[in-house]
Design an enzyme around this catalytic site. Sequence first.
Site, PDB file in Angstrom:
ATOM      1  N   ASN A 219     -69.830   5.601  68.794  1.00  0.00           N
ATOM      2  CA  ASN A 219     -69.949   6.441  69.835  1.00  0.00           C
ATOM      3  C   ASN A 219     -71.254   6.134  70.489  1.00  0.00           C
ATOM      4  O   ASN A 219     -71.292   5.554  71.700  1.00  0.00           O
ATOM      5  CB  ASN A 219     -70.205   7.732  69.357  1.00  0.00           C
ATOM      6  CG  ASN A 219     -69.932   8.897  70.425  1.00  0.00           C
ATOM      7  OD1 ASN A 219     -70.045   8.385  71.425  1.00  0.00           O
ATOM      8  ND2 ASN A 219     -69.461  10.159  70.218  1.00  0.00           N
ATOM      9  N   ASP A 220     -72.456   6.558  69.945  1.00  0.00           N
ATOM     10  CA  ASP A 220     -73.745   6.596  71.028  1.00  0.00           C
ATOM     11  C   ASP A 220     -74.031   4.905  71.406  1.00  0.00           C
ATOM     12  O   ASP A 220     -74.651   4.765  72.254  1.00  0.00           O
ATOM     13  CB  ASP A 220     -74.828   7.007  69.998  1.00  0.00           C
ATOM     14  CG  ASP A 220     -74.648   8.430  69.990  1.00  0.00           C
ATOM     15  OD1 ASP A 220     -74.138   9.154  70.705  1.00  0.00           O
ATOM     16  OD2 ASP A 220     -74.917   9.078  68.800  1.00  0.00           O
ATOM     17  N   VAL A 221     -73.684   4.136  70.176  1.00  0.00           N
ATOM     18  CA  VAL A 221     -74.111   2.965  70.513  1.00  0.00           C
ATOM     19  C   VAL A 221     -73.207   1.907  71.707  1.00  0.00           C
ATOM     20  O   VAL A 221     -73.495   0.893  72.204  1.00  0.00           O
ATOM     21  CB  VAL A 221     -73.815   1.533  69.195  1.00  0.00           C
ATOM     22  CG1 VAL A 221     -74.721   2.453  68.342  1.00  0.00           C
ATOM     23  CG2 VAL A 221     -72.380   1.652  68.670  1.00  0.00           C
TER      24      VAL A 221
END
Lengths: 471, 102
Positions: free
Chosen positions: A395-397
């Site tokens: 997700n965040d990456v």
Amino acid sequence: MLAQHLTGLSGLVAAALFIFGLKRMASPASALSGIVLAGVGMVVAVAASFLILFDLDVAARDHLATNLALALVALALGGGWAWRRGGKVEMTAMPQMVALYNGMGGGAAAAIAAAGLAGQETTGPLLLAVTVIGALIGSISLTGSVIAWAKLDGRIAKPWRFAGQRLVNATVFVATVLVGAAAVALHGGPDGAWLAGLFFVGALAFGILMTLPIGGADMPVVISLYNAFTGLAVGLEGFALQNPALMIAGMVVGSAGTLLTLLMAKAMNRSLANVLFSNFGDGAASGGAAVHGEMKASDAGDAAIAMRYASSVIIIPGYGLAVAQAQQKLYELVKLLQAAEVDVKFAIHPVAGRMPGHMNVLLAEAGVPYDIIFDMDEVNADFPNTDVALVIGANDVVNPAARTDKSSPIYGMPILDADKARQVYVIKRGQGKGYSGVENLLFFEENCSMVYGDAQAVLTRMVQAVKDLGA
Amino acid sequence: MTIDTAMTWLIALYIFMLAAFTGYEVISRVPSILHTPLMSGSNFIHGMVVVGALHALLTATSPFGQAAGFVAVALGAANAAGGYVVTDRMLAMFKSSGKAGK
């Protein structure tokens, strides 16, 4: 005297094999032989340490039989237990296992220091001071690693925080250091032993206090830090025991662990101080620009067919893939795509998984060859020329907000440029956010479709869809 | 003939300095794909502490020294054995396409 020379020589051999072994870890092709060589070094060094029995003082000679029996039992107990546990542990549970072994090394260094402090032989204040510093670092590493293990293993669910925590921790730390200094000054006197005991209590408590408030997502950095701590503690006890092999082994790991810790913190776009002393990662983060557009759902079969007729696909696996235990299924899909002459690559963000490189291990376990797995820096330029990017449980990456939105908590974090691919599919269980609590702008992009569901189930449907197309 | 094996603190500092640079240089060449095995491998290397622990236990003269030494040897042996076996397991899984066999 001969025994002493042989022991010294074995340490030299061990140190050389350790460094050579670590050097062979520069490539996956030679790494296995490297660890085997280092293992030979360890066996030589351990076997040679029994030669000291030929050189004992008169005082120690009286205890020879007992000490020898104790040593053999301790080796069998500790080594045997760890060998069995290590042979069985799941690859997804590897980070907590590493944390646990790591803490044991720190504990061993602290116990050596305790034995040294209790001894009545006259040692200089310098050696005593080094012993105590090693004991402090080793003790922190022991209890800190146990807390890290408990958190990663899900035994401690929430970070434990209270007002004024930093002040309390700082007070405990300063008090422990002062007591340690007093124990050195009064060594051999009637109060020395009590102070030393109090010092160990303080050091062990500080390891717990320091680790409890750190969020679970930051544990990889913390494990790496304690790895470096244990190395340092071992090196310092090596100095106290005048054993150069211990000094080298400890210090090599100490500096290597420090380097890894900093790399890890950098990949998360945070400073080490930020990891240790801020309350990031508890889902309270907010902010970020308003989101435009909406998430589009797509069918697993359609996504699979799009990949089947693409010429290039980049897969971005995250920890969600490992949680679903879907690596095998994923590799099955990759093999089908490869058979259809699609160019498939894996792109791994440095913080994918639960410790650096953890995702690589999980893929390796599923049989994915390492030469189709690429680091962020190697692969990022390829995204604009890629037909399909498949994001699984990450997700965040892949959040472009890290690149564009200065108000976002993850702004500045290096990311995989998945959004630059012509088409992006994201396999995700629901519409939730990543651990940073930031809305992912990628999911709202024009070229992005969501495939909702458990990774295992979605990938099974994808495999079936590609198979149904025939060869 | 006796050779004095006691180290001066300055020689010890030389060893520390060289080992620190060695660790840094050697590890910075390891690709991130291998960082987990590297971490458990370096974990194994500080398992060398078991040698110091054996020294402490085999020269112990008091019950406390024996107890502390026993704990040190058991923990150090676990560190070394565990670090070795998990590293070995992980590295054995890394295969290239050439060797993977389809």
